[in-house]
Design an enzyme around this catalytic site. Structure first.
Site, PDB file in Angstrom:
ATOM      1  CB  CYS A  58      -1.814 -21.508   2.541  1.00 42.58           C
ATOM      2  SG  CYS A  58      -3.245 -20.442   2.240  1.00 42.58           S
ATOM      3  CE  LYS A  74      -2.026  -1.242   3.760  1.00 43.31           C
ATOM      4  NZ  LYS A  74      -1.214  -2.448   3.911  1.00 43.31           N
ATOM      5  CD  GLU A 108       0.121   3.104   7.889  1.00 45.18           C
ATOM      6  OE1 GLU A 108      -0.858   2.466   8.315  1.00 45.18           O
ATOM      7  OE2 GLU A 108       1.154   2.553   7.482  1.00 45.18           O
ATOM      8  CB  CYS A 109      -6.516   6.405   5.130  1.00 46.59           C
ATOM      9  SG  CYS A 109      -6.905   4.843   4.323  1.00 46.59           S
ATOM     10  CD  GLN A 110      -4.451   1.862   8.678  1.00 46.02           C
ATOM     11  OE1 GLN A 110      -4.538   2.216   7.509  1.00 46.02           O
ATOM     12  NE2 GLN A 110      -3.318   1.467   9.214  1.00 46.02           N
TER      13      GLN A 110
END
Length: 195
Positions: free
Chosen positions: A142, A15, A83-85
């Site tokens: 996985c 990101k 880091e918009c969260q």
């Protein structure tokens, strides 16, 4: 017409690298970019935006109590937020107003959910308001698509409780598919029950 973009992914999905490449592309075309990040993530220093592949740039820091509208520089062509969260819902609302009222595109990069798969407040509001929502994909060990940001304690066991925000990188988190994450939780519970 400008848009509000939300580009989300699990940890390790590049990101920040995408945000920095987007900044480069705009600047290469002579555009003025306002690069911002939430002050909550201070791993590399509050005013540094640094990707895992080594790209980095200076960024203006947005504190939890800041008004983005008041901090907005003049003559900005585009806003890129990493880091918009960690933004507050009010700050996301302000970004929406900048897009609508000032016709400035805003590109937000961040996580969708925390280590327990719960939405962050900033991400939730972006899902509600963004004109364009894009997933930046990454994979689990996985090979399946990673959607969970698994947090591990100091003993290497997956965490199933605690504060929503614990700042860390590969030393604390691993992006995983839901099935692998859930399997680890069940294995930890079984192990704890036998102790």
């Amino acid at each position: 017409m400008a848009k509000l973009y939300f580009k989300f992914g699990a940890m390790g999905s590049s990101k920040t690298a995408n945000a920095l490449m987007t900044k480069f592309n705009y600047e290469e075309k002579g555009k003025k970019v306002w690069l911002i990040k939430s002050a909550v993530d201070d791993r590399d220093g509050k005013a540094i935006l640094k990707s895992r592949i080594g790209l980095q740039a200076q960024a203006d820091v947005i504190e939890t109590n800041d008004s983005i509208l008041e901090k907005l520089p003049e003559n900005v062509d585009v806003i890129i937020c990493d880091e918009c969260q960690f933004l507050t819902e009010s700050q996301v609302d302000q970004l929406r107003m900048i897009v609508s009222d000032k016709n400035i595109p805003v590109l937000c990069f961040g996580l969708r959910a925390d280590f327990l798969t719960h939405l962050f407040p900033g991400s939730k509001r972006l899902f509600e308001l963004a004109d364009s929502i894009t997933e930046i994909k990454s994979i689990c060990r996985c090979g399946a698509k990673a959607i969970v940001n698994a947090r591990f304690d100091e003993t290497g066991h997956v965490c199933t409780g605690g504060s929503q925000v614990v700042i860390g990188g590969n030393d604390v988190y691993e992006s995983m598919c839901y099935n692998c994450w859930h399997k680890m939780i069940v294995e930890n519970k079984t192990r704890d029950d036998t102790l």
